[in-house]
Design an enzyme around this catalytic site. Structure first.
Site, PDB file in Angstrom:
ATOM      1  N   LEU A   1       0.865  -1.193   0.000  1.00 53.29           N
ATOM      2  CA  LEU A   1       0.000   0.000   0.000  1.00 53.29           C
ATOM      3  C   LEU A   1       0.888   1.224   0.000  1.00 53.29           C
ATOM      4  O   LEU A   1       1.888   1.285   0.655  1.00 53.29           O
ATOM      5  CB  LEU A   1      -0.856  -0.014   1.275  1.00 53.29           C
ATOM      6  CG  LEU A   1      -1.872  -1.141   1.386  1.00 53.29           C
ATOM      7  CD1 LEU A   1      -2.427  -1.217   2.796  1.00 53.29           C
ATOM      8  CD2 LEU A   1      -2.984  -0.969   0.382  1.00 53.29           C
ATOM      9  N   GLY A   2       0.513   2.273  -0.725  1.00 56.40           N
ATOM     10  CA  GLY A   2       1.230   3.534  -0.626  1.00 56.40           C
ATOM     11  C   GLY A   2       2.639   3.458  -1.192  1.00 56.40           C
ATOM     12  O   GLY A   2       3.494   4.247  -0.856  1.00 56.40           O
TER      13      GLY A   2
ATOM     14  N   PHE B   1       5.495   4.909   3.082  1.00 55.26           N
ATOM     15  CA  PHE B   1       5.523   4.846   4.556  1.00 55.26           C
ATOM     16  C   PHE B   1       6.498   3.774   5.016  1.00 55.26           C
ATOM     17  O   PHE B   1       6.247   3.104   5.986  1.00 55.26           O
ATOM     18  CB  PHE B   1       4.137   4.480   5.103  1.00 55.26           C
ATOM     19  CG  PHE B   1       3.005   4.998   4.297  1.00 55.26           C
ATOM     20  CD1 PHE B   1       2.713   6.349   4.282  1.00 55.26           C
ATOM     21  CD2 PHE B   1       2.228   4.153   3.523  1.00 55.26           C
ATOM     22  CE1 PHE B   1       1.659   6.842   3.552  1.00 55.26           C
ATOM     23  CE2 PHE B   1       1.162   4.640   2.781  1.00 55.26           C
ATOM     24  CZ  PHE B   1       0.881   5.993   2.805  1.00 55.26           C
ATOM     25  N   GLY B   2       7.606   3.611   4.290  1.00 58.43           N
ATOM     26  CA  GLY B   2       8.386   2.405   4.608  1.00 58.43           C
ATOM     27  C   GLY B   2       7.623   1.339   3.856  1.00 58.43           C
ATOM     28  O   GLY B   2       7.211   1.540   2.730  1.00 58.43           O
TER      29      GLY B   2
ATOM     30  N   VAL C   1       4.269  -0.993   3.793  1.00 60.17           N
ATOM     31  CA  VAL C   1       2.969  -1.331   4.371  1.00 60.17           C
ATOM     32  C   VAL C   1       2.271  -2.255   3.384  1.00 60.17           C
ATOM     33  O   VAL C   1       2.253  -1.971   2.181  1.00 60.17           O
ATOM     34  CB  VAL C   1       2.107  -0.068   4.586  1.00 60.17           C
ATOM     35  CG1 VAL C   1       0.838  -0.409   5.349  1.00 60.17           C
ATOM     36  CG2 VAL C   1       2.888   0.994   5.329  1.00 60.17           C
TER      37      VAL C   1
ATOM     38  N   LYS D   1       2.455  -2.949   8.675  1.00 66.82           N
ATOM     39  CA  LYS D   1       3.624  -2.107   8.422  1.00 66.82           C
ATOM     40  C   LYS D   1       4.860  -2.849   8.923  1.00 66.82           C
ATOM     41  O   LYS D   1       4.852  -3.367  10.042  1.00 66.82           O
ATOM     42  CB  LYS D   1       3.479  -0.771   9.149  1.00 66.82           C
ATOM     43  CG  LYS D   1       4.659   0.178   8.928  1.00 66.82           C
ATOM     44  CD  LYS D   1       4.327   1.542   9.487  1.00 66.82           C
ATOM     45  CE  LYS D   1       5.409   2.541   9.223  1.00 66.82           C
ATOM     46  NZ  LYS D   1       5.013   3.871   9.721  1.00 66.82           N
TER      47      LYS D   1
ATOM     48  N   ASP E   1       1.653  16.534  13.988  1.00 67.10           N
ATOM     49  CA  ASP E   1       1.977  16.233  12.582  1.00 67.10           C
ATOM     50  C   ASP E   1       0.729  16.139  11.717  1.00 67.10           C
ATOM     51  O   ASP E   1       0.610  15.278  10.853  1.00 67.10           O
ATOM     52  CB  ASP E   1       2.755  14.906  12.513  1.00 67.10           C
ATOM     53  CG  ASP E   1       3.739  14.926  11.363  1.00 67.10           C
ATOM     54  OD1 ASP E   1       4.356  13.890  11.077  1.00 67.10           O
ATOM     55  OD2 ASP E   1       3.849  15.988  10.716  1.00 67.10           O
TER      56      ASP E   1
HETATM   57  C1  LIG Z   1       4.922   4.183  15.782  1.00 70.73           C
HETATM   58  C2  LIG Z   1       3.629   3.499  15.442  1.00 70.73           C
HETATM   59  C3  LIG Z   1       2.902   2.962  16.660  1.00 70.73           C
HETATM   60  C4  LIG Z   1       2.717   4.436  14.708  1.00 70.73           C
HETATM   61  C5  LIG Z   1       1.658   3.559  14.046  1.00 70.73           C
HETATM   62  N1  LIG Z   1       1.277   4.219  12.866  1.00 70.73           N
HETATM   63  C6  LIG Z   1       1.928   4.032  11.729  1.00 70.73           C
HETATM   64  O1  LIG Z   1       2.841   3.277  11.525  1.00 70.73           O
HETATM   65  C7  LIG Z   1       1.403   4.897  10.692  1.00 70.73           C
HETATM   66  N2  LIG Z   1       1.196   4.256   9.422  1.00 70.73           N
HETATM   67  C8  LIG Z   1      -0.011   3.966   8.926  1.00 70.73           C
HETATM   68  C9  LIG Z   1       0.249   3.502   7.676  1.00 70.73           C
HETATM   69  C10 LIG Z   1      -0.751   3.120   6.717  1.00 70.73           C
HETATM   70  C11 LIG Z   1      -0.547   3.343   5.358  1.00 70.73           C
HETATM   71  C12 LIG Z   1      -1.535   3.032   4.427  1.00 70.73           C
HETATM   72  C13 LIG Z   1      -2.735   2.483   4.897  1.00 70.73           C
HETATM   73  C14 LIG Z   1      -3.930   2.116   4.301  1.00 70.73           C
HETATM   74  C15 LIG Z   1      -4.270   2.202   2.920  1.00 70.73           C
HETATM   75  N3  LIG Z   1      -5.457   1.948   2.422  1.00 70.73           N
HETATM   76  C16 LIG Z   1      -5.370   2.172   1.094  1.00 70.73           C
HETATM   77  C17 LIG Z   1      -6.333   2.081   0.084  1.00 70.73           C
HETATM   78  C18 LIG Z   1      -5.966   2.376  -1.224  1.00 70.73           C
HETATM   79  C19 LIG Z   1      -4.682   2.789  -1.511  1.00 70.73           C
HETATM   80  C20 LIG Z   1      -3.734   2.889  -0.502  1.00 70.73           C
HETATM   81  C21 LIG Z   1      -4.113   2.563   0.804  1.00 70.73           C
HETATM   82  N4  LIG Z   1      -3.422   2.583   1.957  1.00 70.73           N
HETATM   83  N5  LIG Z   1      -4.778   1.663   5.240  1.00 70.73           N
HETATM   84  N6  LIG Z   1      -4.166   1.737   6.420  1.00 70.73           N
HETATM   85  C22 LIG Z   1      -2.921   2.242   6.251  1.00 70.73           C
HETATM   86  C23 LIG Z   1      -1.932   2.543   7.185  1.00 70.73           C
HETATM   87  C24 LIG Z   1       1.623   3.569   7.471  1.00 70.73           C
HETATM   88  N7  LIG Z   1       2.189   4.021   8.586  1.00 70.73           N
END
Ligand SMILES: CC(C)CCNC(=O)Cn1cc(-c2ccc3c(-c4nc5ccccc5[nH]4)n[nH]c3c2)cn1
Length: 262
Positions: A12-13, A17-18, A20, A35, A129
């Site tokens: 995804l993405g 985001f690194g 995922v 992730k 943020d």
């Molecule tokens: C330090 C830690 C506890 C923080 C926790 N939060 C994260 O790591 C933040 N994070 C969320 C994401 C992330 C990225 C993408 C998605 C998506 C998602 N849905 C999609 C639908 C269509 C196209 C792309 C999509 N990405 N759903 N949930 C996500 C979550 C990546 N990093």
């Protein structure tokens, strides 16, 4: 949990985001986002304890407009975060596609984020943020705050923060102490960007952006046409003195919000 509990799907993405991945928990068929963080990368950036703290905070947060962290697990080399899957994806892509949002859509998003921030501040968590890149859209189009940095509440974030400065309030640009009202400022910047398609203090050069933020050089373009109510709300939020910014509960009662949000 272990990796074998999940069937891993598409990335995804695109690595923004690194890494995922879409995933399905085999027993429940529940769709999640997983992730993957590399332990040695975390060690290099002294982020291990920070990540533990973040996971601790996030795992206790329950709000419809905050992306859930369901849990985590790890193996020899990697840490896996089990996150809520947001079916309608990244908000910033939607904003790029539409150029700017309608007043109704903007007001609904701003009200949702304000409610999430009231919840977070009530738990003594400052987000720091809030920007389009950190927002996702759920199945019903509801907005969800997510943190795309592996850790978002580090005090030294500004030095490590890459990309836009547009969302920083004057007190963070001037590196003086700051409080929850930094999130209110960012909400004002976000509202402006939803309505105009660009953040209010954008400039080619970082030093000019700094200057415009510190001076609160707020100008409203003639295009697109934006209602006086919206401009009034933004002007009450983007105020240099953080104690004078419109409090979140008053924001939810602002006529422009009431008019658009049932
Ligand atoms: C330090 C830690 C506890 C923080 C926790 N939060 C994260 O790591 C933040 N994070 C969320 C994401 C992330 C990225 C993408 C998605 C998506 C998602 N849905 C999609 C639908 C269509 C196209 C792309 C999509 N990405 N759903 N949930 C996500 C979550 C990546 N990093």
């Amino acid at each position: 949990w272990t990796l074998s509990d999940f069937e891993i799907g598409k990335p995804l993405g695109k690595g923004k985001f690194g890494q995922v991945f879409l995933a399905r928990e085999k027993k429940s068929n529940h769709i999640v986002a997983i992730k993957v963080l590399f332990k040695n990368q975390l060690k290099q950036s002294q982020a291990v304890h920070q990540l533990r703290r973040e996971v601790e905070i996030q795992s206790h947060l329950r709000h419809p407009n905050i992306l859930r962290l369901y849990g985590y697990f790890y193996d020899q080399t990697k840490v896996f975060l089990i996150l809520e899957y947001a079916a309608k994806g990244e908000l910033y892509k939607e904003l790029q596609k539409c150029k700017y949002f309608s007043e109704k859509r903007s007001a609904m998003y701003i009200a949702s984020i304000a409610r999430a921030l009231i919840y977070l501040h009530g738990k003594h968590v400052i987000h720091r943020d809030i920007k389009p890149e950190n927002l996702l859209l759920g199945q019903q189009g509801e907005i969800k705050i997510a943190d795309f940095g592996w850790s978002v509440h580090t005090f030294n974030r500004r030095q490590t923060m890459c990309g836009t400065l547009d969302y920083l309030p004057p007190e963070m640009v001037e590196s003086v102490e700051h409080d929850a009202s930094v999130d209110i400022w960012s909400l004002g910047v976000l509202c402006y960007e939803f309505l105009y398609g660009v953040p209010p203090f954008e400039a080619i050069d970082h030093s000019v952006t700094y200057k415009r933020i510190i001076e609160v050089d707020l100008k409203f373009p003639l295009e697109p046409i934006v209602s006086p109510g919206a401009k009034d709300l933004i002007s009450q939020i983007l105020v240099k003195d953080s104690s004078q910014r419109l409090p979140l509960h008053k924001l939810l009662k602002h006529p422009w919000i009431i008019q658009h949000v049932d």
